[in-house]
Design an enzyme around this catalytic site. Structure first.
Site, PDB file in Angstrom:
ATOM      1  N   ASP A 120       0.845  -1.188   0.000  1.00  0.00           N
ATOM      2  CA  ASP A 120       0.000   0.000   0.000  1.00  0.00           C
ATOM      3  C   ASP A 120       0.889   1.250   0.000  1.00  0.00           C
ATOM      4  O   ASP A 120       1.796   1.360  -0.826  1.00  0.00           O
ATOM      5  CB  ASP A 120      -0.961  -0.063   1.203  1.00  0.00           C
ATOM      6  CG  ASP A 120      -2.013   1.036   1.204  1.00  0.00           C
ATOM      7  OD1 ASP A 120      -3.006   0.914   0.481  1.00  0.00           O
ATOM      8  OD2 ASP A 120      -1.823   2.030   1.938  1.00  0.00           O
ATOM      9  N   HIS A 310      -7.001  -6.403  -1.555  1.00  0.00           N
ATOM     10  CA  HIS A 310      -5.888  -5.533  -1.174  1.00  0.00           C
ATOM     11  C   HIS A 310      -5.132  -6.047   0.044  1.00  0.00           C
ATOM     12  O   HIS A 310      -3.949  -5.764   0.210  1.00  0.00           O
ATOM     13  CB  HIS A 310      -6.437  -4.134  -0.900  1.00  0.00           C
ATOM     14  CG  HIS A 310      -5.397  -3.118  -0.579  1.00  0.00           C
ATOM     15  ND1 HIS A 310      -4.476  -2.673  -1.509  1.00  0.00           N
ATOM     16  CD2 HIS A 310      -5.106  -2.456   0.578  1.00  0.00           C
ATOM     17  CE1 HIS A 310      -3.684  -1.773  -0.954  1.00  0.00           C
ATOM     18  NE2 HIS A 310      -4.041  -1.631   0.318  1.00  0.00           N
TER      19      HIS A 310
END
Length: 340
Positions: A120, A310
């Protein structure tokens, strides 16, 4: 491959340490193999809304392979300082500052070269750290976050959302100042974190939409998360309650500052060291098509992919770890036989 993730509050495999880096106090996780000997040092950089403990499944693998592991909480997160902006400059939450602080921590730990992994925002940090400190970084791997080169022209977030990446609209919401007005107590932080990590309400209500941001009206309805629960959730709530969520959202207010500092890297767009990118097939923001052209700037790129959202690090840890381990072995970096 059996995995025993790092426990948040008490785990003999790691230490919770602190260091003052360029004037600000950082918290970081620190671990060495049981023998006390290590072949290389690996730094692991988390994203949002995460912490150094987001790497809890990867740290045991790396220790078992004979690496020393260092995982800091980024500026504004967990046990690391959260300087207010203003009066402090927003650059404190930028990519260059994060890169410089990584370099300073490596220096304090006596690491002349490090392997750098990110996820991220941490993925964005590690790509830039390799450009700001090429003498320090020997290898880079990123989970979910593709490499994007510095740009000569400034492109605002609004322009990006209106163009090819409408799913980045949530970043406008996160940087607006509205989220912290709702997520402002231990209870709302808990509901927020559960929702961000995949939990839903009784009628499948979600608390986050990439095209909108945090759906605050749904927070009270959110149930339990399979990815963030129990003692780990308690730890995250504790750590996010230290400063509140506002400081972590400063990362979404740095686009102009990052671009201004990136201008010094225009002649360093190509990263020649060995790199690994692990795509999460079902990432709703960092979608697979975003990584298609990155090989042009990364001549020593290895690609991997996991069928995950994610949160691949904790959703599919065995698959992620297998890719990381294989790459490290291929690079000739494993000096201690793995028992996993």
């Amino acid at each position: 491959m059996s995995l025993q993730p790092i426990e948040p509050f008490d785990d003999s495999r790691i230490e919770h340490r602190h260091a003052v880096l360029n004037g600000h106090r950082y918290h970081y996780l620190y671990g060495v193999p049981p023998s006390g000997k290590y072949s290389h040092t690996v730094f692991l950089i988390h994203g949002w809304p995460d912490l150094s403990l987001g790497w809890r499944y990867q740290i045991p693998l790396l220790l078992d392979m004979g690496f020393r592991v260092v995982a800091p909480d980024l500026m504004g997160f967990g046990g690391t300082d959260a300087p207010k902006v203003p009066p402090n400059p927003i650059n404190l939450y930028g990519l260059k500052r994060a890169s410089d602080d990584i370099a300073e921590l490596a220096k304090q730990l006596g690491a002349e070269r490090i392997i750098l992994g990110g996820h991220d925002w941490g993925g964005f940090v590690v790509w830039r750290a390799a450009q700001w400190h090429p003498e320090l970084i020997s290898h880079v791997f990123s989970v979910c976050t593709p490499y994007t080169a510095p740009h000569r022209e400034y492109i605002s977030l609004e322009q990006i959302v209106a163009g090819s990446l409408p799913q980045f609209a949530y970043q406008i919401h996160l940087g607006s100042g509205r989220v912290e007005k709702v997520v402002n107590s231990e209870d709302t932080i808990r509901q927020f974190l559960k929702g961000m990590y995949g939990a839903r309400g009784p009628n499948k209500e979600e608390s986050f939409d990439p095209n909108q941001g945090v759906l605050s009206e749904n927070l009270p309805k959110i149930g339990e998360s399979r990815l963030l629960n129990g003692k780990v959730l308690d730890y995250y709530v504790q750590e996010y309650s230290r400063h509140g969520i506002h400081s972590t959202l400063n990362w979404y207010r740095t686009r102009k500052a990052n671009w201004e500092e990136d201008l010094a890297l225009l002649d360093k767009k190509v990263i020649t060291i060995p790199t690994l990118f692990i795509q999460a097939t079902y990432d709703s923001v960092l979608k697979p098509e975003m990584s298609l052209s990155m090989g042009k700037s990364l001549p020593n790129l290895t690609r991997g992919e996991v069928a995950a959202t994610h949160w691949a690090l904790t959703q599919k840890p065995e698959e992620v770890n297998a890719i990381i381990r294989h790459w490290l072995v291929d690079q000739g970096l494993e000096k201690v036989k793995s028992s996993l």
